[in-house]
Write a protein that holds these residues in place. Sequence first.
Motif, mmCIF file in Angstrom:
data_model
loop_
_atom_site.group_PDB
_atom_site.id
_atom_site.type_symbol
_atom_site.label_atom_id
_atom_site.label_comp_id
_atom_site.label_asym_id
_atom_site.label_seq_id
_atom_site.Cartn_x
_atom_site.Cartn_y
_atom_site.Cartn_z
ATOM 1 N N LEU A 9 17.973 30.037 40.290
ATOM 2 C CA LEU A 9 18.352 30.035 39.001
ATOM 3 C C LEU A 9 19.727 30.062 38.597
ATOM 4 C CD1 LEU A 9 17.398 31.363 36.304
ATOM 5 C CD2 LEU A 9 18.036 33.647 37.100
ATOM 6 N N ASP A 10 20.690 29.938 39.887
ATOM 7 C CA ASP A 10 22.200 29.417 39.444
ATOM 8 C C ASP A 10 22.078 27.731 39.116
ATOM 9 O OD1 ASP A 10 22.799 31.948 39.821
ATOM 10 O OD2 ASP A 10 23.425 31.906 41.723
ATOM 11 N N ARG A 11 21.211 27.368 40.170
ATOM 12 C CA ARG A 11 21.218 25.818 40.027
ATOM 13 C C ARG A 11 20.474 25.343 38.795
ATOM 14 N NH1 ARG A 11 23.753 21.023 40.491
ATOM 15 N NH2 ARG A 11 22.098 19.355 40.867
ATOM 16 N N ILE A 12 19.725 26.072 38.080
ATOM 17 C CA ILE A 12 18.862 25.553 37.073
ATOM 18 C C ILE A 12 20.019 25.706 35.792
ATOM 19 C CG2 ILE A 12 17.156 26.772 35.196
ATOM 20 C CD1 ILE A 12 15.352 27.278 37.601
ATOM 21 N N ASN A 13 20.548 27.190 35.932
ATOM 22 C CA ASN A 13 21.771 27.208 34.672
ATOM 23 C C ASN A 13 23.017 26.065 34.903
ATOM 24 O OD1 ASN A 13 20.518 29.426 33.608
ATOM 25 N ND2 ASN A 13 21.372 30.913 35.135
ATOM 26 N N GLU A 14 23.273 25.682 36.270
ATOM 27 C CA GLU A 14 24.248 24.816 36.183
ATOM 28 C C GLU A 14 23.695 23.413 35.524
ATOM 29 O OE1 GLU A 14 25.817 22.314 40.006
ATOM 30 O OE2 GLU A 14 25.555 24.449 40.336
ATOM 31 N N LEU A 15 22.582 23.006 35.853
ATOM 32 C CA LEU A 15 21.890 21.912 35.274
ATOM 33 C C LEU A 15 21.816 21.926 33.733
ATOM 34 C CD1 LEU A 15 19.460 20.872 37.970
ATOM 35 C CD2 LEU A 15 21.461 19.730 37.494
ATOM 36 N N ALA A 16 21.585 23.046 33.325
ATOM 37 C CA ALA A 16 21.347 23.259 31.884
ATOM 38 C C ALA A 16 22.568 23.144 31.116
ATOM 39 C CB ALA A 16 20.714 24.784 31.764
ATOM 40 N N LYS A 17 23.819 23.763 31.784
ATOM 41 C CA LYS A 17 25.121 23.598 31.200
ATOM 42 C C LYS A 17 25.582 22.123 31.315
ATOM 43 C CE LYS A 17 29.792 25.302 31.868
ATOM 44 N NZ LYS A 17 30.895 26.074 32.629
ATOM 45 N N LYS A 18 25.164 21.321 32.212
ATOM 46 C CA LYS A 18 25.738 20.054 32.631
ATOM 47 C C LYS A 18 24.849 19.220 31.315
ATOM 48 C CE LYS A 18 26.156 16.125 35.729
ATOM 49 N NZ LYS A 18 25.897 15.463 36.815
ATOM 50 N N ALA A 19 23.739 19.502 31.263
ATOM 51 C CA ALA A 19 22.795 18.687 30.192
ATOM 52 C C ALA A 19 23.356 18.853 28.700
ATOM 53 C CB ALA A 19 21.507 19.314 30.166
ATOM 54 N N LYS A 20 24.180 20.143 28.489
ATOM 55 C CA LYS A 20 24.468 20.136 27.202
ATOM 56 C C LYS A 20 25.988 19.612 27.056
ATOM 57 C CE LYS A 20 22.239 24.565 26.735
ATOM 58 N NZ LYS A 20 22.257 25.935 26.415
ATOM 59 N N SER A 21 26.548 19.385 28.138
ATOM 60 C CA SER A 21 27.985 18.920 28.107
ATOM 61 C C SER A 21 27.692 17.144 27.690
ATOM 62 C CB SER A 21 28.603 18.739 29.339
ATOM 63 O OG SER A 21 28.130 17.941 30.327
#
Length: 82
Positions: A9-21
Amino acid sequence: MAEQPKERLDRINELAKKAKSSEGLTPAEISERAELRKAYLEDFKAGFREQVESLKVIDEDGNEVTPQKVIDIQRKKGLRKD
């Protein structure tokens, strides 16, 4: 070695944040995100199914009204003796 649910879940959230950047995701990260999401959803569904299958439903009068399908699953799994 499989990832733990928290790490996943931490990795999913990390990727989601990066995708929005403005940086966005690489094709490899897009593929990784899809695999992580799929595994997360499978785990979630399995946990939810297990919860539903272990429920015992009682109405206002104290009568059990658990659906027969759930009762049959519980008997098959050895959760019910009646």
